[in-house]
Scaffold this active site. Structure first.
Site, PDB file in Angstrom:
ATOM      1  N   TRP A 150     -35.603 -14.500  37.523  1.00 43.24           N
ATOM      2  CA  TRP A 150     -35.750 -14.315  36.065  1.00 43.24           C
ATOM      3  C   TRP A 150     -34.643 -15.040  35.307  1.00 43.24           C
ATOM      4  O   TRP A 150     -34.039 -14.489  34.394  1.00 43.24           O
ATOM      5  CB  TRP A 150     -35.722 -12.824  35.647  1.00 43.24           C
ATOM      6  N   ILE A 151     -34.354 -16.248  35.693  1.00 43.61           N
ATOM      7  CA  ILE A 151     -33.228 -16.961  35.089  1.00 43.61           C
ATOM      8  C   ILE A 151     -33.730 -17.870  33.964  1.00 43.61           C
ATOM      9  O   ILE A 151     -34.390 -18.889  34.220  1.00 43.61           O
ATOM     10  CB  ILE A 151     -32.462 -17.784  36.156  1.00 43.61           C
ATOM     11  N   GLY A 163     -26.859 -16.954  36.282  1.00 41.81           N
ATOM     12  CA  GLY A 163     -27.483 -16.491  37.529  1.00 41.81           C
ATOM     13  C   GLY A 163     -26.866 -15.209  38.069  1.00 41.81           C
ATOM     14  O   GLY A 163     -26.059 -15.240  38.995  1.00 41.81           O
ATOM     15  N   GLU A 165     -31.112  -8.212  29.962  1.00 40.62           N
ATOM     16  CA  GLU A 165     -29.719  -7.949  29.560  1.00 40.62           C
ATOM     17  C   GLU A 165     -29.430  -6.447  29.515  1.00 40.62           C
ATOM     18  O   GLU A 165     -28.659  -5.965  28.692  1.00 40.62           O
ATOM     19  CB  GLU A 165     -29.397  -8.658  28.247  1.00 40.62           C
ATOM     20  N   THR A 167     -31.733  -2.792  30.758  1.00 40.73           N
ATOM     21  CA  THR A 167     -32.889  -2.044  30.245  1.00 40.73           C
ATOM     22  C   THR A 167     -32.433  -1.005  29.224  1.00 40.73           C
ATOM     23  O   THR A 167     -31.246  -0.659  29.145  1.00 40.73           O
ATOM     24  CB  THR A 167     -33.574  -1.285  31.403  1.00 40.73           C
ATOM     25  N   SER A 168     -33.397  -0.464  28.496  1.00 41.50           N
ATOM     26  CA  SER A 168     -33.065   0.620  27.555  1.00 41.50           C
ATOM     27  C   SER A 168     -32.443   1.799  28.302  1.00 41.50           C
ATOM     28  O   SER A 168     -31.548   2.475  27.774  1.00 41.50           O
ATOM     29  CB  SER A 168     -34.326   1.082  26.813  1.00 41.50           C
ATOM     30  N   GLU A 224     -31.114 -10.889  40.809  1.00 41.77           N
ATOM     31  CA  GLU A 224     -31.718 -11.358  42.073  1.00 41.77           C
ATOM     32  C   GLU A 224     -33.019 -10.602  42.307  1.00 41.77           C
ATOM     33  O   GLU A 224     -33.267  -9.589  41.652  1.00 41.77           O
ATOM     34  CB  GLU A 224     -30.747 -11.093  43.229  1.00 41.77           C
ATOM     35  N   GLN A 255     -51.102  -3.040  13.669  1.00 41.27           N
ATOM     36  CA  GLN A 255     -51.968  -2.006  13.075  1.00 41.27           C
ATOM     37  C   GLN A 255     -52.251  -2.320  11.606  1.00 41.27           C
ATOM     38  O   GLN A 255     -53.382  -2.193  11.149  1.00 41.27           O
ATOM     39  CB  GLN A 255     -51.277  -0.637  13.214  1.00 41.27           C
ATOM     40  N   SER A 269     -30.676  -3.740  37.656  1.00 38.77           N
ATOM     41  CA  SER A 269     -29.737  -2.842  36.964  1.00 38.77           C
ATOM     42  C   SER A 269     -28.444  -2.658  37.748  1.00 38.77           C
ATOM     43  O   SER A 269     -27.352  -2.593  37.167  1.00 38.77           O
ATOM     44  CB  SER A 269     -30.398  -1.469  36.747  1.00 38.77           C
TER      45      SER A 269
HETATM   46  N1  COS Z   1     -16.001  -6.204  30.102  1.00 37.14           N
HETATM   47  C1  COS Z   1     -15.084  -6.443  31.086  1.00 37.14           C
HETATM   48  N2  COS Z   1     -14.992  -5.656  32.181  1.00 37.14           N
HETATM   49  C2  COS Z   1     -15.832  -4.604  32.279  1.00 37.14           C
HETATM   50  C3  COS Z   1     -16.769  -4.311  31.285  1.00 37.14           C
HETATM   51  C4  COS Z   1     -16.842  -5.161  30.165  1.00 37.14           C
HETATM   52  N3  COS Z   1     -17.725  -4.917  29.195  1.00 37.14           N
HETATM   53  N4  COS Z   1     -17.462  -3.219  31.653  1.00 37.14           N
HETATM   54  C5  COS Z   1     -16.954  -2.817  32.833  1.00 37.14           C
HETATM   55  N5  COS Z   1     -15.973  -3.663  33.207  1.00 37.14           N
HETATM   56  C6  COS Z   1     -15.156  -3.546  34.417  1.00 37.14           C
HETATM   57  C7  COS Z   1     -14.519  -2.164  34.506  1.00 37.14           C
HETATM   58  O1  COS Z   1     -13.304  -2.155  33.817  1.00 37.14           O
HETATM   59  C8  COS Z   1     -14.331  -2.001  35.990  1.00 37.14           C
HETATM   60  O2  COS Z   1     -13.151  -2.672  36.375  1.00 37.14           O
HETATM   61  P1  COS Z   1     -12.261  -2.180  37.639  1.00 37.14           P
HETATM   62  O3  COS Z   1     -13.032  -2.509  38.847  1.00 37.14           O
HETATM   63  O4  COS Z   1     -11.006  -2.974  37.516  1.00 37.14           O
HETATM   64  O5  COS Z   1     -12.064  -0.707  37.472  1.00 37.14           O
HETATM   65  C9  COS Z   1     -15.503  -2.732  36.574  1.00 37.14           C
HETATM   66  O6  COS Z   1     -15.996  -3.614  35.549  1.00 37.14           O
HETATM   67  C10 COS Z   1     -16.618  -1.801  37.003  1.00 37.14           C
HETATM   68  O7  COS Z   1     -16.860  -0.907  35.980  1.00 37.14           O
HETATM   69  P2  COS Z   1     -17.905   0.307  36.159  1.00 37.14           P
HETATM   70  O8  COS Z   1     -17.944   0.791  37.572  1.00 37.14           O
HETATM   71  O9  COS Z   1     -17.620   1.263  35.066  1.00 37.14           O
HETATM   72  O10 COS Z   1     -19.266  -0.417  35.969  1.00 37.14           O
HETATM   73  P3  COS Z   1     -20.125  -0.359  34.692  1.00 37.14           P
HETATM   74  O11 COS Z   1     -20.485   1.047  34.392  1.00 37.14           O
HETATM   75  O12 COS Z   1     -19.504  -1.113  33.592  1.00 37.14           O
HETATM   76  O13 COS Z   1     -21.440  -1.114  35.158  1.00 37.14           O
HETATM   77  C11 COS Z   1     -23.768  -0.853  34.874  1.00 37.14           C
HETATM   78  C12 COS Z   1     -22.551  -0.406  35.641  1.00 37.14           C
HETATM   79  C13 COS Z   1     -25.003  -0.204  35.494  1.00 37.14           C
HETATM   80  C14 COS Z   1     -23.645  -0.441  33.422  1.00 37.14           C
HETATM   81  C15 COS Z   1     -23.842  -2.382  34.959  1.00 37.14           C
HETATM   82  O14 COS Z   1     -24.014  -2.748  36.286  1.00 37.14           O
HETATM   83  C16 COS Z   1     -24.924  -2.942  34.113  1.00 37.14           C
HETATM   84  O15 COS Z   1     -24.732  -3.209  32.929  1.00 37.14           O
HETATM   85  N6  COS Z   1     -26.120  -3.151  34.717  1.00 37.14           N
HETATM   86  C17 COS Z   1     -27.188  -3.824  34.047  1.00 37.14           C
HETATM   87  C18 COS Z   1     -27.073  -5.261  34.379  1.00 37.14           C
HETATM   88  C19 COS Z   1     -27.871  -6.088  33.448  1.00 37.14           C
HETATM   89  O16 COS Z   1     -27.786  -5.954  32.240  1.00 37.14           O
HETATM   90  N7  COS Z   1     -28.615  -6.977  34.026  1.00 37.14           N
HETATM   91  C20 COS Z   1     -29.451  -7.835  33.271  1.00 37.14           C
HETATM   92  C21 COS Z   1     -28.964  -9.220  33.388  1.00 37.14           C
HETATM   93  S1  COS Z   1     -30.075 -10.159  32.469  1.00 37.14           S
HETATM   94  S2  COS Z   1     -29.012 -11.626  32.008  1.00 37.14           S
END
Ligand code: COS
Length: 385
Positions: A157-158, A125, A364, A366-367, A128, A337, A133
């Site tokens: 969307w869980i 979960g 999980e 988006t692209s 929301e 096709q 993203s």
């Molecule tokens: N594993 C562990 N920790 C992680 C990590 C990973 N793969 N990636 C980032 N972190 C940590 C970072 O180290 C950072 O830690 P600190 O606060 O101690 O500095 C913290 O998380 C924040 O990192 P950052 O600000 O760099 O964030 P990201 O760029 O990693 O995340 C995005 C931003 C947009 C990439 C992220 O929010 C994301 O992936 N969004 C999409 C969400 C998604 O996929 N939703 C679909 C769910 S469907 S089940």
């Protein structure tokens, strides 16, 4: 160095998964899709095969396989049915791997054996209604009570939300701390104030359960927290490192399924007095599919190899996820096709492949999010803040 030669064990696991997909999944996939049925019998069989906890250590009821071997299983399940593959991906990568990585011994022993067999399902979960993203920006709140937490909010969307016995719920404990205030809770879904409702009308993944969760002052004890206060975002991102790998592996299965179906159809179907496989423009479509399947598989295997070697792999996992999911959409479209009018109805798997592949470029991450992660790694510049 990465070795493309499978071990004897990996070959055996792949053959077994292939037989399982052909014998247990393919015969029921069309009916489940038409009926929008979440097939609990099939879920039980996935559990019996050990496919719901294949990367979990044996001491917690898993099979203790490595990521490359897990990827082979997911590819075969994904070739059979992306709805069944979603069960494997969510249960194994998002739920079990999070509990195994972040949980206390008590939490692991309480949940993992049941999750690995499929006796209990789990859900993840994070998303929301207003948070997709921008995953750190959650509205769900967790506030302290005497000896625990009270959680309120909505999740959207869980997958498996209506069937799960435990939900990983991500919530903000202190809005002033942004992502560093997030926490993850293991919430038994029979807790007072927890409810789930089905989301219908999906383009694809019709055999998958998709829910909206509602938490109304759900009370959990302190021990329900996975990791510490402030670990929530890291729990989510590390889960997605595994989940994106699994989605990518499933999409390799779609790509391969498109190749198999198109080759077989093109050799049977005759036009102008020849099998359509003899026409160059048909071969071009098939060749493009073969290249997509091979390239997607190589990227998935590389990501798996990095995980198994304990090396950083977030960027490479995003590369695999981006390429494999887009390749699955491309291949399914081309496979229709090749099949002509026959590809537009569900006598063949290809129209379902297209409908099911479509969500994989959304969920999980988006692209576009994968590209921003890859672009940040390439340039050193974060375009997301
Ligand atoms: N594993 C562990 N920790 C992680 C990590 C990973 N793969 N990636 C980032 N972190 C940590 C970072 O180290 C950072 O830690 P600190 O606060 O101690 O500095 C913290 O998380 C924040 O990192 P950052 O600000 O760099 O964030 P990201 O760029 O990693 O995340 C995005 C931003 C947009 C990439 C992220 O929010 C994301 O992936 N969004 C999409 C969400 C998604 O996929 N939703 C679909 C769910 S469907 S089940």
């Amino acid at each position: 160095m990465i070795d493309f030669e499978l071990t004897d064990e990996q070959r055996l696991v792949r053959e077994t998964a292939r037989d399982f997909a052909d014998g247990e999944i393919v015969p029921v996939v069309r009916d489940n899709d038409r009926a929008e049925r979440f097939d609990t019998e099939l879920v039980k069989k996935l559990g019996d095969m050990g496919y719901l906890g294949s990367i979990v250590a044996e001491e917690y009821g898993g099979r203790g396989l490595d990521y490359r071997t897990y990827g082979l299983i997911v590819e075969e399940v994904g070739r059979g049915d992306s709805s069944a593959r979603t069960v494997v991906s969510v249960q194994t990568s998002l739920v079990c791997s999070s509990i195994e990585r972040w949980g206390t011994e008590g939490q692991k022993h309480e949940w993992l054996p049941r999750l690995c067999t499929g006796e209990a399902l789990g859900c993840f979960g994070l998303t929301e209604p207003n948070t997709g993203s921008d995953a750190a920006n959650l509205s769900t709140r967790a506030t302290r009570t005497d000896g625990g937490w009270s959680i309120s909010g909505q999740k959207q969307w869980i997958s498996m939300g209506n069937y799960a016995k435990v939900a990983l719920v991500f919530a903000q404990t202190d809005p002033g701390k942004a992502h560093r205030g997030l926490a993850c809770f293991l919430v038994p879904t029979d807790t007072d104030g927890f409810s789930a409702s089905s989301i219908h009308g999906k383009l694809g993944l019709r055999g998958s359960d998709t829910a909206e969760l509602s938490l109304d002052a759900v009370e959990v004890p302190e021990e329900a927290m996975l990791g510490e206060v402030g670990d929530g975002f890291k729990v989510a991102m590390s889960a997605l490192d595994s989940g994106r790998f699994s989605v990518a592996a499933g999409c390799v299965g779609i790509c391969q399924g498109c190749v198999d179906a198109s080759v077989s159809y093109a050799k049977e179907r005759e036009q102008f007095g020849r099998p359509i496989a003899a026409f160059q423009l048909v071969q071009e479509m098939i060749a493009d599919m073969v290249v997509d399947a091979d390239a997607a598989r190589a990227l998935v295997w590389r990501a798996g190899w990095l995980k198994d070697s304990g090396k950083p792999n977030t960027t490479e996992t995003s590369i695999a996820k981006l390429f494999a999911t887009e390749a699955a959409v491309r291949s399914a479209n081309a496979a229709i096709q090749v099949h002509g009018g026959s590809g537009y109805v569900d006598d063949y798997p290809v129209e379902r492949y297209l409908r099911d592949a479509r969500v994989t470029t959304l969920y999980e991450g988006t692209s576009q999010i994968q590209k921003l992660i890859i672009g940040r790694a390439a340039t050193g510049v974060n375009a997301m803040t």
